[in-house]
Enzyme design. Structure first.
Site, PDB file in Angstrom:
ATOM      1  N   GLY A   1      42.046  41.145  40.532  1.00 39.93           N
ATOM      2  CA  GLY A   1      41.312  41.620  39.350  1.00 39.93           C
ATOM      3  C   GLY A   1      41.278  43.133  39.319  1.00 39.93           C
ATOM      4  O   GLY A   1      41.177  43.771  40.363  1.00 39.93           O
TER       5      GLY A   1
ATOM      6  N   ARG B   1      57.860  23.538  36.989  1.00 42.89           N
ATOM      7  CA  ARG B   1      58.986  22.587  37.066  1.00 42.89           C
ATOM      8  C   ARG B   1      58.747  21.478  36.050  1.00 42.89           C
ATOM      9  O   ARG B   1      58.027  20.516  36.327  1.00 42.89           O
ATOM     10  CB  ARG B   1      59.065  21.978  38.483  1.00 42.89           C
ATOM     11  CG  ARG B   1      59.486  22.952  39.550  1.00 42.89           C
ATOM     12  CD  ARG B   1      60.941  22.710  39.983  1.00 42.89           C
ATOM     13  NE  ARG B   1      61.546  23.894  40.558  1.00 42.89           N
ATOM     14  CZ  ARG B   1      61.323  24.347  41.801  1.00 42.89           C
ATOM     15  NH1 ARG B   1      60.521  23.708  42.585  1.00 42.89           N
ATOM     16  NH2 ARG B   1      61.919  25.442  42.233  1.00 42.89           N
TER      17      ARG B   1
ATOM     18  N   GLY C   1      42.122  43.360  46.800  1.00 42.40           N
ATOM     19  CA  GLY C   1      41.010  42.743  47.525  1.00 42.40           C
ATOM     20  C   GLY C   1      41.514  41.713  48.522  1.00 42.40           C
ATOM     21  O   GLY C   1      42.665  41.791  48.980  1.00 42.40           O
ATOM     22  N   ASP C   2      40.682  40.715  48.808  1.00 41.02           N
ATOM     23  CA  ASP C   2      41.054  39.779  49.884  1.00 41.02           C
ATOM     24  C   ASP C   2      42.299  38.950  49.540  1.00 41.02           C
ATOM     25  O   ASP C   2      43.124  38.676  50.413  1.00 41.02           O
ATOM     26  CB  ASP C   2      39.872  38.898  50.288  1.00 41.02           C
ATOM     27  CG  ASP C   2      39.407  37.995  49.164  1.00 41.02           C
ATOM     28  OD1 ASP C   2      39.580  38.390  48.002  1.00 41.02           O
ATOM     29  OD2 ASP C   2      38.881  36.913  49.438  1.00 41.02           O
TER      30      ASP C   2
ATOM     31  N   THR D   1      37.646  46.397  44.928  1.00 43.79           N
ATOM     32  CA  THR D   1      37.004  45.281  44.226  1.00 43.79           C
ATOM     33  C   THR D   1      35.585  45.661  43.822  1.00 43.79           C
ATOM     34  O   THR D   1      34.866  46.322  44.583  1.00 43.79           O
ATOM     35  CB  THR D   1      36.937  43.965  45.042  1.00 43.79           C
ATOM     36  OG1 THR D   1      36.022  43.067  44.400  1.00 43.79           O
ATOM     37  CG2 THR D   1      36.462  44.155  46.471  1.00 43.79           C
TER      38      THR D   1
ATOM     39  N   ASP E   1      33.427  43.546  43.743  1.00 44.46           N
ATOM     40  CA  ASP E   1      32.574  42.625  44.508  1.00 44.46           C
ATOM     41  C   ASP E   1      32.096  43.237  45.828  1.00 44.46           C
ATOM     42  O   ASP E   1      31.139  42.742  46.430  1.00 44.46           O
ATOM     43  CB  ASP E   1      33.330  41.320  44.815  1.00 44.46           C
ATOM     44  CG  ASP E   1      33.855  40.646  43.563  1.00 44.46           C
ATOM     45  OD1 ASP E   1      33.304  40.908  42.486  1.00 44.46           O
ATOM     46  OD2 ASP E   1      34.824  39.873  43.680  1.00 44.46           O
TER      47      ASP E   1
ATOM     48  N   ASP F   1      33.325  42.964  48.708  1.00 49.34           N
ATOM     49  CA  ASP F   1      33.226  41.880  49.702  1.00 49.34           C
ATOM     50  C   ASP F   1      34.394  41.844  50.692  1.00 49.34           C
ATOM     51  O   ASP F   1      34.682  40.805  51.274  1.00 49.34           O
ATOM     52  CB  ASP F   1      33.117  40.520  48.985  1.00 49.34           C
ATOM     53  CG  ASP F   1      34.354  40.198  48.153  1.00 49.34           C
ATOM     54  OD1 ASP F   1      35.186  41.096  47.948  1.00 49.34           O
ATOM     55  OD2 ASP F   1      34.480  39.041  47.713  1.00 49.34           O
TER      56      ASP F   1
ATOM     57  N   MET G   1      28.791  39.711  37.995  1.00 51.53           N
ATOM     58  CA  MET G   1      29.898  39.105  38.751  1.00 51.53           C
ATOM     59  C   MET G   1      29.647  39.231  40.252  1.00 51.53           C
ATOM     60  O   MET G   1      28.514  39.468  40.679  1.00 51.53           O
ATOM     61  CB  MET G   1      31.210  39.765  38.354  1.00 51.53           C
ATOM     62  CG  MET G   1      31.746  39.308  37.015  1.00 51.53           C
ATOM     63  SD  MET G   1      33.342  40.081  36.685  1.00 51.53           S
ATOM     64  CE  MET G   1      33.969  39.022  35.388  1.00 51.53           C
ATOM     65  N   GLY G   2      30.695  39.091  41.052  1.00 59.66           N
ATOM     66  CA  GLY G   2      30.560  39.256  42.497  1.00 59.66           C
ATOM     67  C   GLY G   2      31.082  38.098  43.323  1.00 59.66           C
ATOM     68  O   GLY G   2      31.056  38.131  44.543  1.00 59.66           O
TER      69      GLY G   2
ATOM     70  N   GLN H   1      31.977  44.739  33.312  1.00 62.78           N
ATOM     71  CA  GLN H   1      31.697  45.348  34.629  1.00 62.78           C
ATOM     72  C   GLN H   1      32.957  45.875  35.309  1.00 62.78           C
ATOM     73  O   GLN H   1      32.894  46.634  36.263  1.00 62.78           O
ATOM     74  CB  GLN H   1      31.049  44.307  35.559  1.00 62.78           C
ATOM     75  CG  GLN H   1      29.698  43.850  35.084  1.00 62.78           C
ATOM     76  CD  GLN H   1      29.317  42.504  35.691  1.00 62.78           C
ATOM     77  OE1 GLN H   1      28.607  42.446  36.680  1.00 62.78           O
ATOM     78  NE2 GLN H   1      29.794  41.422  35.101  1.00 62.78           N
ATOM     79  N   ARG H   2      34.119  45.433  34.857  1.00 59.47           N
ATOM     80  CA  ARG H   2      35.365  45.888  35.484  1.00 59.47           C
ATOM     81  C   ARG H   2      36.020  47.020  34.697  1.00 59.47           C
ATOM     82  O   ARG H   2      37.059  47.546  35.113  1.00 59.47           O
ATOM     83  CB  ARG H   2      36.352  44.712  35.603  1.00 59.47           C
ATOM     84  CG  ARG H   2      35.873  43.609  36.502  1.00 59.47           C
ATOM     85  CD  ARG H   2      36.960  43.026  37.359  1.00 59.47           C
ATOM     86  NE  ARG H   2      38.150  42.637  36.663  1.00 59.47           N
ATOM     87  CZ  ARG H   2      38.605  41.377  36.602  1.00 59.47           C
ATOM     88  NH1 ARG H   2      37.930  40.395  37.162  1.00 59.47           N
ATOM     89  NH2 ARG H   2      39.730  41.111  35.993  1.00 59.47           N
TER      90      ARG H   2
END
Ligand code: F6P
Length: 369
Positions: A20, A93, A123-124, A146, A148, A150, A190-191, A295-296
């Site tokens: 994101g 497919r 991010g992760d 991010t 987040d 996190d 968010m988060g 928020q982004r």
């Protein structure tokens, strides 16, 4: 600094933004590219749409001018995708999804473009993708982004401060209408599965109740707080609620499933559930506001611009001093690095004794527990 050998073999690097988007991505792209050119005399290729551009061989040389005047710009000039992990890629497919490992394609495209290392800003999910490339002999350096906040091993990701700022401004506005109409206002931020954004926004905006994933809430307790405020003559209440909040013994509210994404669950809608539950239990009038992708967006705060610039510079410093497979981190207020492999697939959630949780409780904020 454990790395002290300059890397004359690195001539050309790639840079990508994955997952994101968030404010500050362009500031990192700028810092990476300018440092690479100015200090190390490297060529830089911008990879489009994160790992998708590596899979589809979409990349282009970046010039100094390409990355000028983008420090304050939100979003990412390279584009991004949160549905393109090369190890676990959704191929169509005949209308059916076939999960396929396309890492070989990525390897071939990087070799064909003579790219010696890739700076992966993400991010992760992006770090999970990068860990796989590292295992296939592709050097990646990670930069933690991010809203987040996190990412394991890193106390502050860029983008977070801007998101807190944006969400807090929205809550300030909610405050005045809440007062006028004597309502309970439930604002969802968010988060994902971490409550950092709700915690910081809730404290910054003086919310009466903060709900977050790490502290499952008890509806009776939440209603008790609202009643108490009402009896004390406070005719409105503000709740800042993380999208990943859940009742004790209950589950999160899922907004949608994105089947082509390696992490398909998208959270959202807990504010609507809370409004219905609170109105039924208390007879107080309530309204939900879901802040969503606002928020982004927008221009990064000065703090995020500074952090992004430091991160981008440090990524190049690590790379050109021999680091392999490292993620730039902020730890104890200082720049450092940890192996990408050690953080891939992990999430950093809010500890129950986090100083801000304690401070919030001390000033009378309730967590619904
Ligand atoms: O990870 C950033 C984030 O904005 C989360 O806070 C949120 O849960 C998710 O991405 C939303 O994803 P999408 O943009 O795919 O809806």
């Amino acid at each position: 600094m454990p790395y002290n050998v300059l890397m004359p073999t690195i001539k050309r690097i790639g840079v990508l933004t994955g997952g994101g988007d968030c404010p500050g991505l362009n500031a990192v792209i700028r810092a990476v590219t300018k440092t690479a050119m100015h200090i190390y005399g490297l060529e830089v290729y911008g990879i489009e749409d994160g790992f998708l551009g590596l899979i589809q061989n979409r990349m282009r040389p970046l010039s100094w001018n390409d990355v000028s005047n983008i420090l304050t710009l939100g979003g990412t000039i390279l584009g991004t995708s949160n549905q393109a992990n090369p190890q676990h890629f959704a191929l169509d497919r005949g209308g059916k999804i076939a999960w396929t490992d396309v890492t070989d394609r990525v390897y071939d495209h990087l070799r064909a473009n003579e790219i010696d290392a890739v700076v992966c800003i993400g991010g992760d999910g992006t770090m999970t993708g990068a860990a796989n490339l590292i295992n296939h002999g592709i050097n990646c350096i990670g930069v933690p982004k991010t809203i987040d906040n996190d990412l394991e091993g890193c106390e502050r990701t860029f983008g977070f401060e801007t998101a807190v700022h944006t969400a807090s401004e929205c809550l300030d506005k909610i405050h005045t209408t809440a007062m006028s109409h004597h309502r309970v206002m439930v604002v969802e931020v968010m988060g994902r599965n971490a409550g950092w954004l709700a915690l910081h926004t809730g404290v910054a905006s003086g919310s009466d109740i903060i709900l977050m994933p790490e502290i499952p809430y008890d509806l009776d307790k939440v209603c008790e707080v609202l009643h108490k405020r009402s009896r004390a003559g406070k005719r409105f209440s503000i709740m800042c609620v993380s999208e990943g909040s859940k009742p004790k013994g209950g589950d999160v509210v899922v907004l949608r499933r994105v089947e082509t994404s390696p992490d398909p669950i998208r959270l959202g809608g807990i504010a609507n559930k809370l409004v219905a539950d609170i109105e039924a239990a208390t007879k107080l009038e309530a309204r939900a506001t879901i802040l969503g992708h606002i928020q982004r967006g927008g221009s990064p705060t000065p703090g995020d611009r500074v952090l992004a610039t430091m991160f981008g510079y440090h990524a190049l410093d690590l790379l050109m001093h021999g680091a392999e497979g490292q993620l730039v981190v902020l730890s104890g207020g200082k720049l450092g690095a940890v192996p990408i492999e050690s953080v891939a697939g992990k999430q950093r959630t809010v500890p129950l004794d986090d100083p801000l949780v304690l401070a919030a409780r001390a000033v009378g904020t309730d967590f619904g527990d």
